[in-house]
Write a protein that holds these residues in place. Structure first.
Motif, PDB file in Angstrom:
ATOM      1  N   ALA A 199      -4.180  -6.443  -0.350  1.00 20.11           N
ATOM      2  CA  ALA A 199      -5.431  -5.865   0.158  1.00 20.11           C
ATOM      3  C   ALA A 199      -5.186  -4.435   0.635  1.00 20.11           C
ATOM      4  O   ALA A 199      -6.040  -3.563   0.456  1.00 20.11           O
ATOM      5  CB  ALA A 199      -5.990  -6.724   1.289  1.00 20.11           C
ATOM      6  N   GLN A 200      -4.015  -4.176   1.197  1.00 21.51           N
ATOM      7  CA  GLN A 200      -3.700  -2.817   1.658  1.00 21.51           C
ATOM      8  C   GLN A 200      -3.609  -1.852   0.484  1.00 21.51           C
ATOM      9  O   GLN A 200      -4.102  -0.729   0.558  1.00 21.51           O
ATOM     10  CB  GLN A 200      -2.384  -2.798   2.456  1.00 21.51           C
ATOM     11  N   GLY A 242     -14.762  -3.134  -4.617  1.00 17.51           N
ATOM     12  CA  GLY A 242     -14.656  -4.042  -3.478  1.00 17.51           C
ATOM     13  C   GLY A 242     -15.958  -4.727  -3.115  1.00 17.51           C
ATOM     14  O   GLY A 242     -16.026  -5.480  -2.143  1.00 17.51           O
ATOM     15  N   ARG A 248      -7.831   6.214  -7.368  1.00 22.85           N
ATOM     16  CA  ARG A 248      -9.069   5.478  -7.623  1.00 22.85           C
ATOM     17  C   ARG A 248      -9.618   5.833  -8.998  1.00 22.85           C
ATOM     18  O   ARG A 248     -10.087   4.966  -9.731  1.00 22.85           O
ATOM     19  CB  ARG A 248     -10.097   5.783  -6.527  1.00 22.85           C
ATOM     20  N   SER A 252      -7.115  -1.127  -0.682  1.00 29.14           N
ATOM     21  CA  SER A 252      -7.780  -0.249   0.281  1.00 29.14           C
ATOM     22  C   SER A 252      -7.282   1.187   0.140  1.00 29.14           C
ATOM     23  O   SER A 252      -8.077   2.134   0.112  1.00 29.14           O
ATOM     24  CB  SER A 252      -7.535  -0.768   1.699  1.00 29.14           C
ATOM     25  N   ASP A 253      -5.966   1.348   0.023  1.00 25.24           N
ATOM     26  CA  ASP A 253      -5.390   2.687  -0.144  1.00 25.24           C
ATOM     27  C   ASP A 253      -5.842   3.311  -1.462  1.00 25.24           C
ATOM     28  O   ASP A 253      -6.146   4.496  -1.530  1.00 25.24           O
ATOM     29  CB  ASP A 253      -3.863   2.631  -0.104  1.00 25.24           C
ATOM     30  N   GLY A 307       0.840  -1.181   0.000  1.00 22.95           N
ATOM     31  CA  GLY A 307       0.000   0.000   0.000  1.00 22.95           C
ATOM     32  C   GLY A 307       0.879   1.236   0.000  1.00 22.95           C
ATOM     33  O   GLY A 307       2.099   1.133  -0.088  1.00 22.95           O
ATOM     34  N   ARG A 312     -15.680  -8.545  -3.447  1.00 22.87           N
ATOM     35  CA  ARG A 312     -14.912  -9.077  -2.321  1.00 22.87           C
ATOM     36  C   ARG A 312     -15.799  -9.204  -1.091  1.00 22.87           C
ATOM     37  O   ARG A 312     -15.785 -10.214  -0.395  1.00 22.87           O
ATOM     38  CB  ARG A 312     -13.714  -8.176  -2.026  1.00 22.87           C
ATOM     39  N   GLU A 313     -16.605  -8.164  -0.815  1.00 21.11           N
ATOM     40  CA  GLU A 313     -17.504  -8.183   0.342  1.00 21.11           C
ATOM     41  C   GLU A 313     -18.554  -9.279   0.220  1.00 21.11           C
ATOM     42  O   GLU A 313     -18.871  -9.956   1.192  1.00 21.11           O
ATOM     43  CB  GLU A 313     -18.216  -6.837   0.486  1.00 21.11           C
ATOM     44  N   ASP A 365     -10.817 -12.159  -3.992  1.00 25.19           N
ATOM     45  CA  ASP A 365      -9.986 -10.996  -4.266  1.00 25.19           C
ATOM     46  C   ASP A 365     -10.219 -10.607  -5.724  1.00 25.19           C
ATOM     47  O   ASP A 365     -10.909 -11.315  -6.466  1.00 25.19           O
ATOM     48  CB  ASP A 365      -8.511 -11.278  -3.966  1.00 25.19           C
ATOM     49  N   ASP A 376      -8.615   2.710  -3.076  1.00 21.55           N
ATOM     50  CA  ASP A 376     -10.012   3.116  -2.961  1.00 21.55           C
ATOM     51  C   ASP A 376     -10.167   4.406  -2.156  1.00 21.55           C
ATOM     52  O   ASP A 376     -11.041   5.219  -2.441  1.00 21.55           O
ATOM     53  CB  ASP A 376     -10.832   1.991  -2.318  1.00 21.55           C
ATOM     54  N   ALA A 377      -9.303   4.610  -1.169  1.00 18.91           N
ATOM     55  CA  ALA A 377      -9.410   5.776  -0.293  1.00 18.91           C
ATOM     56  C   ALA A 377      -8.790   7.046  -0.889  1.00 18.91           C
ATOM     57  O   ALA A 377      -9.065   8.143  -0.417  1.00 18.91           O
ATOM     58  CB  ALA A 377      -8.743   5.473   1.052  1.00 18.91           C
TER      59      ALA A 377
END
Length: 191
Positions: A102-103, A164, A115, A106-107, A27, A167-168, A173, A109-110
């Motif tokens: 995954a990190q 994501g 993104r 996540s990064d 990340g 994934r949820e 993945d 997406d944030a």
């Protein structure tokens, strides 16, 4: 003869490759420019030759990742028979994402600018799948499906993967989700 310009270009590519590798593995949100420079064994001033800020560096590295991934994906498509091109494409997209931790996801997406790079590449990929479907239908490799609808279906899943949501819902993945999408799509459209 190695010119100064070609050396600079090679060093720049090497640094971006190192950035991509680092970001994919760990990340980027938690990394400072000092930490990035230390990990890449360069100075902060060298990083500033690549981009004016950490945010621009992350965005540029994300673009570099997708450019490199696109080249790899298209090479796999070119090597596949026409009937196997969609599966090759989606599977190669999944393979390109296997190194993304995954990190990193996540990064990504944030951080809105990175993104957006992912979202833009998702839209491009969906259009490419639609082209492959249209070509496959025209060549008789696929049954007469409505290519625009199939492309839209793929685009919807690609966006859900990118956001994501897959994934949820499934625990897959991104790479696994693309492989499953390739399997289901090609089974559904084969002639």
């Amino acid at each position: 003869m190695v010119t100064r310009s070609s050396f600079a270009t090679a060093r720049r590519t090497e640094l971006f490759d190192g950035l991509v590798e680092l970001f994919l593995a760990e990340g980027f949100a938690h990394l400072t420019l000092d930490a990035i420079a230390a990990r890449l064994q360069c100075s902060k001033s060298t990083l500033y030759t690549l981009a004016g800020s950490k945010e621009q560096l992350v965005t540029s590295a994300t673009k570099h990742f997708f450019k490199r991934a696109t080249e790899q994906v298209e090479a796999k498509v070119a090597a596949a028979s026409s009937a196997e091109r969609i599966a090759a494409y989606l599977t190669a997209v999944g393979e390109a994402l296997t190194t993304a931790s995954a990190q990193f996801m996540s990064d990504l997406d944030a951080f809105a600018p990175a993104r957006e790079v992912y979202e833009q590449n998702t839209r491009i990929a969906a259009r490419r799948v639609q082209e492959l479907i249209t070509d496959g239908v025209a060549q008789g490799d696929f049954r007469g499906v409505h290519a625009t609808f199939a492309g839209d279906l793929v685009a919807t899943m690609m966006v859900r993967i990118q956001q994501g949501r897959v994934r949820e819902a499934t625990g897959f993945d991104d790479a696994s989700a693309y492989r499953e999408l390739a399997s289901i799509l090609t089974a559904g459209i084969n002639a």
